[in-house]
Design a protein around this motif. Structure first.
Motif: not given
Lengths: 468, 490
Positions: A3-4, A8, A18, A21-22, A25, A27, B179, B182-185, B413
């Motif tokens: 999408l981006l 990401v 936050l 957490e990223l 994942e 990121v 997105i 990738v989970g945000l928040g 998350h």
């Protein structure tokens, strides 16, 4: 499937959870060291946020004008003929406008010295009376297209460098550097000072003027500064390389000058003996670039930082000629033997025009020798330049730092980002004695007052608010 | 008893890090109270109300850190201070090497230093969020803005600017997005699949995607847009953009749009855009007037929307099988939620069953959203720190006139790492000491791959005596039935 348009990769500001957490994942995350903006600036920042697209365009224009400026040294003239409204009784000073009553010791000393130099007074007491009564017209250098280091005092008969920005055609002016020790810019005004000023008008000015004329074409100061940056100068507090480069560029022409050889030799000796001679070239070069960026509606870029020994003032491109001021700071630095902080005057001089265009404290990484003034390390110098990126709009395309992989110095201070991040412009400077006539007693680093930047963003917000 | 107050000037830390540090310190034996807070006016007032003396510290501001400890003796107090400092050191990041670069001080500086960055995740206090978002957009980054409390006109300006720049402005007040996987928040761990979601409701996205997960159906993208996107003021700017993106996204086969209480006109515009996108779509508009919803073919419940989306994807939602264990326990119904959309769905069902339902705690039958601004100013969201909600649940279960408590537990998350560990024992002991029996119903939102594990959370809450279901609508029906209401219809 993306999408981006690319995997990401996130910058995070706020709750660390936050960001964590990223990272879990997988990121790539850049955690911003976020802090609330400076108190009193929130309303203005939020108001400016709604206009940030327009401000971004204005800042792009302003910083491009600053970056593309090509200051050339075109010659030497006399202040009375070059500067607007400059008659025999006018005396200019560094920083934002200030009355005689509010002037500090060294500033008063320099005004006295200039009055005597111009033959307006025979004795200091008489000069003081003239200044206090208003018979001497006091004005800010910046408001007449000039800049001056420390007290920055300019009077009608003084020789001035003429610097022209070839890109836009605007000009900036600065006196010639007097050297160290007992000098006018530190508030000394005795016979030794007077004699040197007379010699500078009678000999140094004409010799340099003749040599420049023989060069055939103006000296490219942007190129000279760029080379000096790569040789260990930051062109505010360390000017050794730039002075050497200047002398080298001028040497063939100096030899050919058709003036008495003892005069030429005296001029060459004077320049060689003064490590700061080129400061008075980097300053008008910087002024010509900063002035080019001035007056772009909506721009939050700082176009002047200057101190009169009492107040520290800034100007923004979008508010053009207006000054926003706060108390001048105390310099944190090293003192010459026998002096200490109790002897120091508050921060003084127009030389912060160098920081305004990405030199001085912003180019600290190029001049690690400078941080020894405050007991720092070479790493501190690099960290200082990097930190300035937080408040700078872009990187200079001319002033490249070897230690940063030839990255450009941070260029164009965004006043919004100063109050937003709480990061103040890093400034290198000399320290003047608080009493007139004693001179330089040290050098170091100083912090501009945050209140000037808070006032600046508020004024910009109200100006744009009423225009909208 | 000894009080210790320490102030560190110019040391701002985010409220979640501080909450974790406070918790560590409070668990030190002999410590009665431990707070590590930024000295906002509210926090200072709270500490003073606790009896701490802050008079000797002049001009405290939000950039100052205050540690306030009350302990049995000096050594416990010191241990609490040490615990806080340990935690804060570890949250400061581990990169202390010689070549360590200083962290960037702004999003723009970060974006300049690392050109590969394409997204800003912003969760600063609301009054500062507008500026951060604007500058992130200036830097060419898509924005996920978790912060709430941003003025409506600022949101409009930010979204307009984002559209000009071809960027996503997710939020403000955007709780959830997924997105490119990738989970945000707050986001559950989902499989990639055919369903694309645009949601003006974080918990709506979570509940819907979790229900689909239970049916074995994955999600391509979940674009959060913030709770007010479908208001008349914002006009669905980002929702319309999201529908456009999903229409063009080859990984998306069908589109679900979720928003609580959309403006009628905006809802119609969104429906038109979804139709124009050319892919099968489902609209879920809980809170829209039933007549309007019918006219648009929109679902009023998350359950209904999930059922239709599952059908479109060729799957079936598992039928909820949970039922009341014993006779009804008539009395007041107390619904204590972390998720606003879950609250709204439950409120609609319970009201339809004949109860009058209030949104504030002072009424008898109350369904309250603890994620609302009112409860989150200056403190973490209840999904991260449910202590305020849990304390209310404990108080309600202690009241004889209360018959049913209904609460949501949202996993994934960024949510609390183990909600059952606090909630389970609290329910068990509260139910155990009651003279008159009461019913506790838990609406559990999560997936098997969530870090907390949906099955183990459910098992532990059941052991504590709660009825646990993964359908929020079913939880509401069970609550209504437990309270003795007759028509527990959906």
């Amino acid at each position: 499937m993306s999408l981006l348009g690319a995997p990401v990769a996130a910058a995070t500001a706020g709750v660390e959870l936050l960001a964590a957490e990223l990272e879990h994942e997988g990121v790539p995350v850049e955690r911003v060291d976020w802090r609330p903006p400076v108190e009193g600036s929130e309303t203005a920042l939020t108001a400016l946020a709604a206009l940030s697209g327009r401000i971004a365009q204005a800042n792009d224009v302003a910083v491009e004008l600053m970056d593309s400026a090509r200051p050339l040294l075109v010659g030497i003239g006399v202040a009375g003929e070059l500067l607007p409204g400059m008659d025999r009784t006018t005396i200019l000073h560094a920083g934002p406008p200030i009355d005689w009553a509010d002037m500090s010791g060294p500033m008063r000393g320099a005004v006295i010295g200039a009055a005597i130099h111009e033959g307006l007074a025979d004795a200091p007491e008489q000069a003081e009376r003239l200044a206090a009564s208003g018979e001497l017209v006091l004005g800010s250098c910046h408001e007449r297209g000039a800049v001056g280091p420390m007290a920055g005092v300019v009077s009608a008969s003084m020789p001035m460098w003429i610097v022209e920005n070839a890109t836009l055609g605007n000009r900036a002016y600065c006196t010639l550097n007097e050297g160290l020790g007992k000098v006018l810019r530190y508030g000394a005004f005795d016979d030794e000072v007077q004699e040197r000023l007379r010699w500078m008008s009678a000999v140094l000015g004409p010799v340099l003027s003749a040599a420049l004329a023989r060069l055939g074409e103006p000296l490219d100061l942007r190129s000279l500064i760029a080379q000096a940056i790569q040789m260990g100068d930051e062109c505010h507090n360390r000017n050794r390389a730039a002075t050497s480069l200047f002398l080298r560029a001028l040497l063939p022409a100096l030899i050919e000058v058709e003036l008495p050889s003892e005069e030429v030799a005296a001029a060459a000796r004077f320049i060689s003996g003064n490590d700061h001679f080129a400061l008075n070239l980097s300053m008008p070069a910087a002024k010509s670039a900063a002035d080019a960026a001035s007056g772009i509606p909506g721009s939050s870029i700082v176009t002047a930082m200057a101190r009169n020994g009492t107040r520290f003032g800034i100007r923004l491109s979008g508010t053009a000629e207006r000054w926003f001021t706060g108390s001048a700071g105390v310099v944190d630095g090293l003192y010459l033997p026998g002096y200490g902080p109790e002897d120091a005057n508050l921060d003084l001089g127009d030389s912060t025009i160098t920081e305004t265009v990405g030199l001085g404290g912003f180019a600290m990484a190029a001049a690690p020798a400078i941080v020894s003034f405050v007991g720092g390390s070479a790493e501190d110098a690099i960290a200082t330049t990097r930190r300035m990126r937080a408040i700078a709009w872009a990187d200079s395309s001319s002033y490249l730092v070897p230690a940063l992989g030839f990255a450009g110095t941070p260029l164009g201070i965004d006043c919004r980002e100063v109050v937003h991040t709480g990061v103040l412009p890093a400034v290198n400077t000399g320290i003047a004695h608080r009493e007139p006539g004693i001179g330089q007693i040290g050098a170091g680093l100083v912090e501009p007052p945050m209140e000037a930047f808070v006032e600046g963003v508020s004024a910009l917000a109200s100006e744009l608010g009423t225009a909208a | 008893m000894t009080d210790r107050v320490l102030v560190r000037r110019g040391s701002y830390l985010d409220s979640v890090s501080l909450m974790l540090a406070s918790q560590d310190a409070a668990s030190v034996p002999g410590v009665e109270h431990a707070s590590a807070v930024n000295a906002t006016p509210l926090n200072v007032e709270l500490l003073e109300r606790q009896g701490f003396d802050l008079d000797s510290h002049d001009s405290l501001g939000p950039n100052d850190l205050v540690l306030a400890i009350r302990a049995g003796d000096d050594s416990s107090a010191q241990a609490a201070v040490d615990a806080i400092e340990d935690r804060l050191r570890s949250s400061a990041g581990s990169d202390g090497g010689e070549s360590a670069r200083e962290a960037p001080r702004s999003i723009s500086a970060a974006a300049r230093a690392r050109p590969e960055l394409n997204l800003a995740v912003i969760s600063v206090p609301g009054q500062h969020a507008t500026y951060e978002c604007a500058r992130a957009l200036d830097a060419g980054l898509h924005v996920f803005c978790f912060s709430d409390g941003v003025p409506l006109e600022d949101e409009l300006a930010l979204k307009r600017r984002a559209l000009e720049l071809g960027l996503l402005m997710m939020g403000p007040d955007c709780g959830t997005a997924v997105i490119d996987g990738v989970g945000l928040g707050f986001a559950n761990v989902l499989d990639r699949g055919p369903v694309g979601i645009v949601g003006a409701s974080g918990t709506g996205i979570q509940a819907l995607s979790s229900m689909l997960d239970a049916a074995g159906i994955g999600v391509s993208q979940a674009i959060g847009v913030g709770g007010r996107d479908l208001s008349s003021h914002i006009g669905g700017l980002m929702t319309l953009r999201g529908i456009e993106l999903l229409a063009a996204d080859p990984g998306t086969e069908m589109v679900v749009v979720i928003s609580k209480a959309p403006d009628g006109l905006v809802a119609r515009r969104v429906a038109d855009a979804a139709r124009a996108g050319g892919k099968p779509f489902v609209l879920a508009f809980p809170g829209l007037a039933p007549g309007d919803a019918e006219a648009l073919g929109a679902e009023l419940s998350l359950e209904g929307a999930a059922t239709r989306a599952a059908e479109l994807a060729g799957g079936v939602l598992p039928e909820p099988t949970e039922s009341l264990a014993g006779p009804a326990t008539p009395g007041a119904i107390r619904g204590l939620f972390c998720g606003g959309t879950l609250r709204d769905e439950a409120a609609r069902i319970i009201a339809a069953a004949g109860a009058s339902v209030a949104t504030t705690l002072d009424a008898d039958n109350a369904l309250v959203d603890f994620g609302d601004d009112e409860y989150t100013r200056g403190r973490p969201h209840p999904m991260i720190d449910p202590s305020l909600r849990n304390a209310q649940l404990q108080r309600d279960l202690a009241r004889p006139e209360v018959g049913v408590v209904l609460a949501d537990v949202v996993l994934g998350h960024a949510a609390h790492p183990d909600p059952a560990a606090e909630l389970g024992p609290l329910i068990a002991s509260a139910l155990g000491v009651r003279e008159r029996p009461a019913t506790a119903v838990i609406s559990l939102c999560g997936t098997t791959r969530d870090p907390q594990g949906v099955e183990s959370q459910a098992a532990r809450l059941r052991t504590a005596g709660a009825i646990v279901t993964r359908s929020n609508a079913h939880a509401a029906r069970l609550a209504a039935a437990a309270a003795g209401l007759e028509e527990a219809g959906g």
